[in-house]
Design a protein around this motif. Structure first.
Motif, short mmCIF file in Angstrom:
data_model
loop_
_atom_site.label_atom_id
_atom_site.label_comp_id
_atom_site.label_asym_id
_atom_site.label_seq_id
_atom_site.Cartn_x
_atom_site.Cartn_y
_atom_site.Cartn_z
N GLU A 92 73.56 54.66 52.90
CA GLU A 92 73.06 56.01 53.17
C GLU A 92 71.83 56.34 52.34
O GLU A 92 70.93 57.03 52.80
N SER A 93 71.79 55.85 51.11
CA SER A 93 70.66 56.15 50.24
C SER A 93 69.55 55.10 50.34
O SER A 93 68.56 55.19 49.61
N ASN A 94 69.74 54.13 51.21
CA ASN A 94 68.76 53.06 51.44
C ASN A 94 68.48 52.28 50.16
O ASN A 94 67.34 51.91 49.87
N SER A 95 69.52 52.06 49.37
CA SER A 95 69.38 51.29 48.13
C SER A 95 70.44 50.19 48.06
O SER A 95 70.96 49.88 46.99
N LEU A 96 70.73 49.60 49.19
CA LEU A 96 71.76 48.57 49.26
C LEU A 96 71.38 47.35 48.42
O LEU A 96 72.25 46.69 47.85
N ASP A 97 70.07 47.07 48.33
CA ASP A 97 69.63 45.91 47.55
C ASP A 97 69.90 46.08 46.06
O ASP A 97 70.03 45.11 45.33
N ARG A 98 70.01 47.30 45.57
CA ARG A 98 70.36 47.54 44.17
C ARG A 98 71.87 47.68 43.98
O ARG A 98 72.39 47.39 42.91
N VAL A 99 72.56 48.15 45.00
CA VAL A 99 73.99 48.41 44.89
C VAL A 99 74.79 47.11 44.92
O VAL A 99 75.77 46.96 44.18
N LEU A 100 74.40 46.16 45.75
CA LEU A 100 75.18 44.92 45.89
C LEU A 100 75.27 44.12 44.59
O LEU A 100 76.36 43.65 44.25
N PRO A 101 74.19 43.96 43.82
CA PRO A 101 74.37 43.27 42.53
C PRO A 101 75.27 44.04 41.56
O PRO A 101 76.02 43.43 40.79
N GLU A 102 75.22 45.36 41.60
CA GLU A 102 76.11 46.14 40.74
C GLU A 102 77.56 45.94 41.13
O GLU A 102 78.44 45.85 40.27
N ILE A 103 77.82 45.88 42.43
CA ILE A 103 79.19 45.63 42.92
C ILE A 103 79.64 44.25 42.46
O ILE A 103 80.77 44.09 41.98
N ALA A 104 78.77 43.27 42.60
CA ALA A 104 79.13 41.91 42.18
C ALA A 104 79.43 41.86 40.68
O ALA A 104 80.39 41.22 40.26
#
Length: 86
Positions: free
Chosen positions: A26-38
């Motif tokens: 939704e915030s168009n920041s999936l590229d930053r969120v996925l490493p944080e999730i990992a």
């Protein structure tokens, strides 16, 4: 279609991960969120592994103590029986 919907339907991923992916989309920041999730999943896995190893050590010591006690008893019981029968 968003990535979070099929992940939620699959049931293989924790709800927190699916929610973080949904917010990242939704915030168009999936590229930053996925490493944080990992990173968070990796930390959680290492904590669980560390806890498992910490719990396994006393259990192994207890098993070894029982085995040593069994060996000692197997050696001493015949000697004690033979000394009382004289």
């Amino acid at each position: 279609e968003s990535l979070a919907k099929p992940l939620r339907r699959s049931g293989y991923f924790p709800i927190s991960v699916v929610e973080m992916i949904s917010v990242g989309e939704e915030s168009n920041s999936l590229d930053r969120v996925l490493p944080e999730i990992a990173d968070s999943l990796e930390k959680r896995t290492f904590r669980r592994l560390d806890l498992f190893v910490r719990l396994l050590e006393p259990i192994m010591l207890l098993v070894m103590a029982i085995l040593v006690l069994a060996v000692v008893m197997a050696l001493l019981v015949p000697v004690l029986k033979s000394s009382t029968s004289l």
